[in-house]
Design a protein around this motif. Sequence first.
Motif, PDB file in Angstrom:
ATOM      1  N   ASN A  34       4.674  61.266  36.291  1.00  0.00           N
ATOM      2  CA  ASN A  34       5.567  60.188  36.717  1.00  0.00           C
ATOM      3  C   ASN A  34       5.375  59.710  38.144  1.00  0.00           C
ATOM      4  OD1 ASN A  34       7.537  59.720  34.432  1.00  0.00           O
ATOM      5  ND2 ASN A  34       7.618  61.930  34.629  1.00  0.00           N
ATOM      6  N   CYS A  35       4.738  60.508  38.952  1.00  0.00           N
ATOM      7  CA  CYS A  35       4.733  60.189  40.382  1.00  0.00           C
ATOM      8  C   CYS A  35       3.363  59.799  40.922  1.00  0.00           C
ATOM      9  CB  CYS A  35       5.314  61.350  41.175  1.00  0.00           C
ATOM     10  SG  CYS A  35       6.944  61.860  40.592  1.00  0.00           S
ATOM     11  N   LEU A  37       1.693  57.097  39.580  1.00  0.00           N
ATOM     12  CA  LEU A  37       1.390  55.737  39.138  1.00  0.00           C
ATOM     13  C   LEU A  37       1.142  54.822  40.333  1.00  0.00           C
ATOM     14  CD1 LEU A  37       4.173  55.402  36.417  1.00  0.00           C
ATOM     15  CD2 LEU A  37       1.829  56.171  36.133  1.00  0.00           C
ATOM     16  N   CYS A  38       1.827  55.066  41.411  1.00  0.00           N
ATOM     17  CA  CYS A  38       1.755  54.140  42.557  1.00  0.00           C
ATOM     18  C   CYS A  38       1.127  54.748  43.799  1.00  0.00           C
ATOM     19  CB  CYS A  38       3.146  53.645  42.917  1.00  0.00           C
ATOM     20  SG  CYS A  38       4.057  53.012  41.504  1.00  0.00           S
ATOM     21  N   HIS A  39       1.167  56.051  43.922  1.00  0.00           N
ATOM     22  CA  HIS A  39       0.598  56.685  45.118  1.00  0.00           C
ATOM     23  C   HIS A  39       0.200  58.101  44.752  1.00  0.00           C
ATOM     24  CE1 HIS A  39       4.460  58.715  45.356  1.00  0.00           C
ATOM     25  NE2 HIS A  39       5.071  57.551  45.377  1.00  0.00           N
ATOM     26  N   ILE A  44       4.351  63.843  48.334  1.00  0.00           N
ATOM     27  CA  ILE A  44       5.383  64.871  48.201  1.00  0.00           C
ATOM     28  C   ILE A  44       5.207  65.931  49.277  1.00  0.00           C
ATOM     29  CG2 ILE A  44       6.220  66.731  46.703  1.00  0.00           C
ATOM     30  CD1 ILE A  44       5.633  64.850  44.334  1.00  0.00           C
ATOM     31  N   TRP A  55      15.676  64.702  48.579  1.00  0.00           N
ATOM     32  CA  TRP A  55      14.849  64.477  47.388  1.00  0.00           C
ATOM     33  C   TRP A  55      15.535  63.543  46.416  1.00  0.00           C
ATOM     34  CZ3 TRP A  55      10.111  64.654  47.787  1.00  0.00           C
ATOM     35  CH2 TRP A  55       9.413  65.688  48.413  1.00  0.00           C
ATOM     36  N   THR A  58      15.110  60.157  47.637  1.00  0.00           N
ATOM     37  CA  THR A  58      13.726  59.703  47.494  1.00  0.00           C
ATOM     38  C   THR A  58      13.435  59.301  46.051  1.00  0.00           C
ATOM     39  OG1 THR A  58      13.015  61.143  49.296  1.00  0.00           O
ATOM     40  CG2 THR A  58      11.298  60.366  47.810  1.00  0.00           C
ATOM     41  N   VAL A  59      13.815  60.175  45.112  1.00  0.00           N
ATOM     42  CA  VAL A  59      13.536  59.868  43.700  1.00  0.00           C
ATOM     43  C   VAL A  59      14.324  58.622  43.264  1.00  0.00           C
ATOM     44  CG1 VAL A  59      13.768  60.712  41.321  1.00  0.00           C
ATOM     45  CG2 VAL A  59      12.834  62.206  43.087  1.00  0.00           C
ATOM     46  N   LYS A  61      15.179  56.171  45.154  1.00  0.00           N
ATOM     47  CA  LYS A  61      14.507  55.013  45.753  1.00  0.00           C
ATOM     48  C   LYS A  61      13.282  54.620  44.918  1.00  0.00           C
ATOM     49  CE  LYS A  61      12.030  55.305  49.650  1.00  0.00           C
ATOM     50  NZ  LYS A  61      11.750  55.536  51.085  1.00  0.00           N
ATOM     51  N   PHE A  66      11.533  50.797  43.778  1.00  0.00           N
ATOM     52  CA  PHE A  66      10.138  50.532  43.420  1.00  0.00           C
ATOM     53  C   PHE A  66       9.934  50.445  41.908  1.00  0.00           C
ATOM     54  CE2 PHE A  66       9.604  53.019  47.541  1.00  0.00           C
ATOM     55  CZ  PHE A  66       9.560  51.871  48.308  1.00  0.00           C
ATOM     56  N   LYS A  67      11.011  50.669  41.143  1.00  0.00           N
ATOM     57  CA  LYS A  67      10.970  50.530  39.687  1.00  0.00           C
ATOM     58  C   LYS A  67      10.058  51.550  38.995  1.00  0.00           C
ATOM     59  CE  LYS A  67      13.656  47.011  40.155  1.00  0.00           C
ATOM     60  NZ  LYS A  67      15.051  47.452  40.237  1.00  0.00           N
ATOM     61  N   ALA A  68      10.068  52.778  39.487  1.00  0.00           N
ATOM     62  CA  ALA A  68       9.325  53.844  38.808  1.00  0.00           C
ATOM     63  C   ALA A  68       9.973  54.074  37.442  1.00  0.00           C
ATOM     64  CB  ALA A  68       9.368  55.127  39.633  1.00  0.00           C
ATOM     65  N   PRO A  69       9.183  54.058  36.366  1.00  0.00           N
ATOM     66  CA  PRO A  69       9.757  54.213  35.031  1.00  0.00           C
ATOM     67  C   PRO A  69       9.996  55.682  34.690  1.00  0.00           C
ATOM     68  CG  PRO A  69       7.407  53.759  34.884  1.00  0.00           C
ATOM     69  CD  PRO A  69       7.733  53.879  36.346  1.00  0.00           C
ATOM     70  N   ILE A  78      12.586  66.646  37.554  1.00  0.00           N
ATOM     71  CA  ILE A  78      11.729  66.486  38.727  1.00  0.00           C
ATOM     72  C   ILE A  78      12.460  66.972  39.978  1.00  0.00           C
ATOM     73  CG2 ILE A  78      10.715  64.727  40.256  1.00  0.00           C
ATOM     74  CD1 ILE A  78       9.895  63.224  37.642  1.00  0.00           C
ATOM     75  N   LEU A  82      11.318  69.811  42.570  1.00  0.00           N
ATOM     76  CA  LEU A  82      11.159  69.560  44.007  1.00  0.00           C
ATOM     77  C   LEU A  82      12.048  70.497  44.819  1.00  0.00           C
ATOM     78  CD1 LEU A  82      11.073  65.659  43.932  1.00  0.00           C
ATOM     79  CD2 LEU A  82       9.155  67.170  44.478  1.00  0.00           C
TER      80      LEU A  82
END
Length: 89
Positions: A34-35, A37-39, A44, A55, A58-59, A61, A66-69, A78, A82
Amino acid sequence: MKRSLIILCALVAGYASAKTLKGSPEERKLVEQNCVLCHSLDYIEMVAPLTPQGWEATVKKMVNVFKAPVSPEDQKKILEYLNKYYTGR
Ligand code: HEC
């Protein structure tokens, strides 16, 4: 001979990349799915240690801004991960 060398290299490469984050492969799986996809997952380790509140923010956000699915259950798991490995003590 050549073939076993190739297999050995693949094993070493697999081990090296599996070392990037803490925890067992099962524990890391959700973050890895899941984490990235963008970076990179380095983000982390870069910001750790954070407090559990840090955390969560952050998640949230990642998801809200940022629309993380990431489903709510996965977000919970998650965060557990963390908070187990990347929280300031
Ligand atoms: C939809 C895209 C996306 C996904 C998926 C995503 N992120 Fe991010 N993340 C970003 C963006 C955009 C930034 C800000 C990048 C920057 O500032 O260079 C960021 C930055 C971060 C940072 C740096 C600190 C901060 O607050 O900016 C951390 C830590 C982080 N993400 C963790 C995660 C985790 C954990 C997950 C998995 C739950 C995740 N990200 C999934 C887009 C995403």
